[in-house]
Design an enzyme around this catalytic site. Structure first.
Site, PDB file in Angstrom:
ATOM      1  N   SER A  24      -6.868 -33.484 -16.065  1.00 25.45           N
ATOM      2  CA  SER A  24      -5.544 -33.429 -15.450  1.00 25.45           C
ATOM      3  C   SER A  24      -4.773 -32.243 -16.034  1.00 25.45           C
ATOM      4  O   SER A  24      -5.203 -31.614 -17.001  1.00 25.45           O
ATOM      5  CB  SER A  24      -4.781 -34.725 -15.694  1.00 25.45           C
ATOM      6  OG  SER A  24      -4.665 -34.990 -17.081  1.00 25.45           O
ATOM      7  N   LEU A  25      -3.628 -31.932 -15.433  1.00 21.56           N
ATOM      8  CA  LEU A  25      -2.837 -30.780 -15.857  1.00 21.56           C
ATOM      9  C   LEU A  25      -1.558 -31.221 -16.550  1.00 21.56           C
ATOM     10  O   LEU A  25      -0.936 -32.217 -16.163  1.00 21.56           O
ATOM     11  CB  LEU A  25      -2.468 -29.921 -14.644  1.00 21.56           C
ATOM     12  CG  LEU A  25      -3.625 -29.286 -13.867  1.00 21.56           C
ATOM     13  CD1 LEU A  25      -3.086 -28.521 -12.664  1.00 21.56           C
ATOM     14  CD2 LEU A  25      -4.444 -28.370 -14.753  1.00 21.56           C
ATOM     15  N   LYS A  50      -0.067 -27.699  -4.707  1.00 27.72           N
ATOM     16  CA  LYS A  50      -0.611 -28.916  -5.323  1.00 27.72           C
ATOM     17  C   LYS A  50      -0.544 -30.002  -4.258  1.00 27.72           C
ATOM     18  O   LYS A  50       0.501 -30.612  -4.043  1.00 27.72           O
ATOM     19  CB  LYS A  50       0.182 -29.305  -6.565  1.00 27.72           C
ATOM     20  CG  LYS A  50      -0.432 -30.464  -7.349  1.00 27.72           C
ATOM     21  CD  LYS A  50       0.351 -30.714  -8.627  1.00 27.72           C
ATOM     22  CE  LYS A  50      -0.326 -31.792  -9.477  1.00 27.72           C
ATOM     23  NZ  LYS A  50      -0.418 -33.086  -8.786  1.00 27.72           N
ATOM     24  N   ARG A  71     -11.802 -38.441  -8.100  1.00 32.53           N
ATOM     25  CA  ARG A  71     -11.513 -38.014  -9.465  1.00 32.53           C
ATOM     26  C   ARG A  71     -11.636 -39.178 -10.442  1.00 32.53           C
ATOM     27  O   ARG A  71     -12.134 -39.027 -11.560  1.00 32.53           O
ATOM     28  CB  ARG A  71     -10.101 -37.407  -9.561  1.00 32.53           C
ATOM     29  CG  ARG A  71      -9.769 -36.936 -10.965  1.00 32.53           C
ATOM     30  CD  ARG A  71      -8.347 -36.425 -11.082  1.00 32.53           C
ATOM     31  NE  ARG A  71      -8.076 -36.044 -12.462  1.00 32.53           N
ATOM     32  CZ  ARG A  71      -7.719 -36.903 -13.423  1.00 32.53           C
ATOM     33  NH1 ARG A  71      -7.565 -38.178 -13.127  1.00 32.53           N
ATOM     34  NH2 ARG A  71      -7.505 -36.492 -14.656  1.00 32.53           N
ATOM     35  N   GLU A 104      -9.124 -31.504  -2.286  1.00 34.86           N
ATOM     36  CA  GLU A 104      -8.211 -32.619  -2.072  1.00 34.86           C
ATOM     37  C   GLU A 104      -8.401 -33.156  -0.663  1.00 34.86           C
ATOM     38  O   GLU A 104      -8.406 -32.392   0.310  1.00 34.86           O
ATOM     39  CB  GLU A 104      -6.774 -32.139  -2.250  1.00 34.86           C
ATOM     40  CG  GLU A 104      -5.760 -33.242  -2.451  1.00 34.86           C
ATOM     41  CD  GLU A 104      -5.620 -33.666  -3.902  1.00 34.86           C
ATOM     42  OE1 GLU A 104      -4.766 -34.538  -4.186  1.00 34.86           O
ATOM     43  OE2 GLU A 104      -6.371 -33.137  -4.758  1.00 34.86           O
ATOM     44  N   LYS A 208      -2.319 -20.961 -12.545  1.00 33.21           N
ATOM     45  CA  LYS A 208      -3.499 -20.714 -13.379  1.00 33.21           C
ATOM     46  C   LYS A 208      -3.522 -19.249 -13.813  1.00 33.21           C
ATOM     47  O   LYS A 208      -3.239 -18.362 -12.999  1.00 33.21           O
ATOM     48  CB  LYS A 208      -4.789 -21.014 -12.599  1.00 33.21           C
ATOM     49  CG  LYS A 208      -4.890 -22.409 -12.023  1.00 33.21           C
ATOM     50  CD  LYS A 208      -6.136 -22.563 -11.170  1.00 33.21           C
ATOM     51  CE  LYS A 208      -6.230 -23.927 -10.506  1.00 33.21           C
ATOM     52  NZ  LYS A 208      -7.423 -24.048  -9.631  1.00 33.21           N
ATOM     53  N   LYS A 232       6.131 -29.409 -11.220  1.00 30.84           N
ATOM     54  CA  LYS A 232       6.491 -30.614 -10.465  1.00 30.84           C
ATOM     55  C   LYS A 232       7.993 -30.612 -10.182  1.00 30.84           C
ATOM     56  O   LYS A 232       8.805 -30.747 -11.096  1.00 30.84           O
ATOM     57  CB  LYS A 232       6.131 -31.863 -11.281  1.00 30.84           C
ATOM     58  CG  LYS A 232       4.650 -31.984 -11.590  1.00 30.84           C
ATOM     59  CD  LYS A 232       3.877 -32.605 -10.463  1.00 30.84           C
ATOM     60  CE  LYS A 232       4.147 -34.087 -10.389  1.00 30.84           C
ATOM     61  NZ  LYS A 232       3.268 -34.754  -9.391  1.00 30.84           N
TER      62      LYS A 232
END
Length: 290
Positions: A24-25, A50, A71, A104, A208, A232
């Site tokens: 996870s990030l 995202k 995941r 995703e 990234k 976020k």
């Protein structure tokens, strides 16, 4: 079935370990956090949507799709290979490729609004739910996988990875490059300002460090890459009225209360249902019909 129970997925679904963990990030919410993460770097930053769906990994051997996993907890996922075969933007044969594609599962907003807004709470719930469904239903054909990573043992920049996936004839997550933290933040704000006009739901953006050397230098902390971060934004909210509370049995066998809402516009989608998780949440929030 106990209401609100958390069943053992190992006993409910076939599971398997990821060949390489899906970490996870870490998260940031403002320019200061972005600048702190970027630090003294001078390299390009890859900026990606995202997506708000269900993360999956597709494993290929000698060009053939062998297994698809959710995941899960990052180490072990649920096997959903048969369901993935029915989704859009999936190739069961990629000649010469051995490795994993990560993406995703999403249901695009226009499709959801046109066909499914009365059946599912939102596109994310639909994408996650039908991914793990044990019996075939035609609605799974409206799920799409958009890819954001390739794992095959070859060192590449993040932007090169996206190009490689594109050359495979597969659609990728929207991606661009920024040459500074300030520029990346401008891109983030631009995307968030037009969030409601996107064809897919997002819950932020992913950043990234692009070059291989910079990623190698940063490395990982546990399963979390230090060279990537998630931006976020505050969650979008809206007020609505509960017209009823019904009980549904999910794909895991768990019984959940679902609020039936007065139709409410949120993030470009008309919301008419909301999962309430369990009785305790209803009591804590003092939720009532009307």
């Amino acid at each position: 079935v106990e209401v609100g129970a958390s069943p053992d997925l190992q006993a409910t679904f076939q599971t398997a370990k990821h060949k390489i963990p899906m970490g996870s990030l870490n998260k940031i919410t403002d320019l200061q956090g972005l600048e702190k993460w970027y630090g003294n770097e001078t390299c390009d930053i890859l900026v990606q949507l995202k997506l708000d769906g269900g993360s999956v990994s597709l494993d290929y051997e000698d060009g053939h799709l062998m297994q698809a996993l959710t995941r899960g907890d990052g180490t072990t996922g649920i096997v959903i290979t048969d369901n993935v075969h029915c989704m859009q933007n999936v190739k069961t044969v990629l000649p010469g490729f051995t490795g994993s594609l990560r993406g995703e599962v999403v249901v695009e907003t226009p499709v959801f609004k046109h066909k499914y807004s009365g059946s599912f709470a939102n596109p994310r719930n639909m994408a996650v739910g039908i991914s793990k469904r044990k019996t075939f239903s035609n609605d799974i054909k409206d799920a799409t996988i958009l890819y954001y990573d390739i794992v095959d043992g070859i060192a590449r920049s993040e932007s090169e990875k996206i190009k490689v996936i594109g050359k495979m004839g597969l659609e990728t997550v929207w991606t661009t490059l920024a040459d500074s933290a300030d520029k990346a933040y401008q891109i983030i704000q631009d995307v968030l300002n037009r969030r409601d006009a996107l064809d897919v739901e997002i819950d932020g953006l992913v950043l990234k460090l692009d070059p291989v050397a910079n990623k190698t230098k940063r490395g990982f902390k546990g399963q979390n890459p230090e060279w990537a971060i998630a931006f976020k934004p505050p969650s979008q909210t809206a007020l609505s009225r509960i017209s009823d509370i019904v009980w549904t049995v999910g794909s895991t066998g768990r019984v959940n209360p679902v609020a039936i809402l007065a139709p409410t516009e949120l993030a470009g989608v008309t919301i008419s249902r909301a999962t309430l998780d369990n009785v305790q949440l209803i009591e804590e929030m003092n939720l009532e019909v009307g």
